[in-house]
Design a protein around this motif. Structure first.
Motif, short mmCIF file in Angstrom:
data_model
loop_
_atom_site.label_atom_id
_atom_site.label_comp_id
_atom_site.label_asym_id
_atom_site.label_seq_id
_atom_site.Cartn_x
_atom_site.Cartn_y
_atom_site.Cartn_z
N VAL A 178 27.78 59.80 17.77
CA VAL A 178 27.51 58.80 18.81
C VAL A 178 26.87 57.58 18.16
O VAL A 178 25.84 57.69 17.50
CB VAL A 178 26.59 59.38 19.90
N THR A 180 25.15 53.80 18.13
CA THR A 180 24.34 52.83 18.87
C THR A 180 24.34 51.53 18.09
O THR A 180 24.01 51.50 16.90
CB THR A 180 22.90 53.31 19.06
N GLU A 195 32.76 46.58 19.95
CA GLU A 195 32.75 47.88 20.61
C GLU A 195 34.14 48.52 20.59
O GLU A 195 34.28 49.72 20.34
CB GLU A 195 32.27 47.76 22.05
N ARG A 199 34.86 52.10 18.78
CA ARG A 199 35.40 53.24 19.55
C ARG A 199 36.70 53.76 18.95
O ARG A 199 37.00 54.95 19.03
CB ARG A 199 35.64 52.82 21.01
N VAL A 204 34.43 58.79 15.78
CA VAL A 204 33.41 58.30 16.71
C VAL A 204 33.54 59.04 18.04
O VAL A 204 34.62 59.10 18.63
CB VAL A 204 33.53 56.78 16.93
N VAL A 205 32.42 59.59 18.52
CA VAL A 205 32.40 60.35 19.77
C VAL A 205 32.16 59.44 20.97
O VAL A 205 32.80 59.56 22.01
CB VAL A 205 31.32 61.46 19.71
N ASP A 206 31.21 58.50 20.82
CA ASP A 206 30.90 57.56 21.90
C ASP A 206 30.17 56.37 21.31
O ASP A 206 29.72 56.41 20.15
CB ASP A 206 30.03 58.26 22.96
N VAL A 207 30.05 55.30 22.10
CA VAL A 207 29.39 54.08 21.63
C VAL A 207 28.41 53.59 22.68
O VAL A 207 28.79 53.45 23.86
CB VAL A 207 30.42 52.96 21.33
N HIS A 208 27.19 53.35 22.28
CA HIS A 208 26.19 52.69 23.12
C HIS A 208 26.06 51.26 22.59
O HIS A 208 25.44 51.02 21.56
CB HIS A 208 24.84 53.42 23.05
N ASN A 209 26.65 50.34 23.31
CA ASN A 209 26.69 48.96 22.86
C ASN A 209 25.53 48.18 23.46
O ASN A 209 25.54 47.82 24.64
CB ASN A 209 28.02 48.32 23.26
#
Length: 228
Positions: A178, A180, A195, A199, A204-209
């Motif tokens: 994940v 960030t 972003e 992604r 990559v599992v997830d993105v906190h932008n």
């Protein structure tokens, strides 16, 4: 950024059967090698696949001694009944072989697997020869990339080489795949592109932008409607 291809992920050593392989030999191949399906070759080229599902009708219909499906039964049920009487790979295999080319991208191969509803795709070269097998598990291994490896790729490749942003101005943290993102870019469009690229990065599992921008170049000017 270049996406991994089927050739870079596939298993190259493939257990195979011949069209003349007996029913019992097929069962032994699956059991001894801990696999659920095997490609069937004729003259060295894939012509079908035998899976556990193709062998089960032998028990389902007791070797063909059970009554055949009624006239209103669908083709799948009738095919299973026919497989119940099979004694060789040619008799029970499913054709055609679902295959992909070695140069196909990982994401395209994943879509092929999903659309076909199968566990694996056999990899064939331009001459139709079998060169490997790609399973769901092979694709999922992409998510085992180390966090530090992902962080380096994001900083150096995406921000440094693609977006031409000084990597030191962006904070990239990766935990369990994940990501960030923190920091400030010049334009909002760059924030959105960053972003999107992160992604799309394999692993990559997830993105906190949490990136900010100096000015929003994506906002539309307010338009005034005049009613007469």
């Amino acid at each position: 950024m270049r996406e991994p291809t089927v050739a870079s992920l596939m298993t190259r050593e493939v257990i195979t059967a011949d069209v003349g392989s007996s029913f019992k030999e097929l069962v032994q191949l699956l059991e001894e090698n801990r696999i659920s399906a095997v490609p069937v070759l004729d003259g060295g080229y894939p012509v079908g696949v035998v899976s556990e599902a193709d062998l089960m009708p032998k028990e389902e219909f007791r070797g063909g001694t059970e009554d055949a499906p009624g006239m209103f039964a669908g083709r799948p049920a009738k095919h299973r009944w026919e497989q119940a009487s099979g004694v060789t790979a040619r008799d029970v295999m499913t054709s055609p072989v679902r295959s992909v080319a070695p140069g196909l991208s990982a994401s395209a191969a994943a879509r092929e697997l999903a659309a076909a509803g199968v566990r694996r795709l056999f990899v064939m070269d331009s001459d139709g020869a079998l060169v490997g097998v790609l399973s769901r598990r092979d694709l999922l291994k992409l998510f085992l990339r180390e966090d530090d490896e992902l962080r380096t790729a994001i900083r150096d490749e995406i921000f440094g080489r693609v977006l031409w942003v000084d990597p030191s101005t962006v904070d990239v943290e990766v935990t369990g795949g994940v990501v960030t993102l923190e920091g400030q870019l010049e334009r909002q469009s760059e924030v959105e592109i960053a972003e999107h690229l992160v992604r799309a990065l394999p692993g990559v599992v997830d993105v906190h932008n949490q990136l900010r921008c100096g000015w929003n170049d994506t906002a539309h000017p307010r338009q005034t409607e005049i009613f007469g």
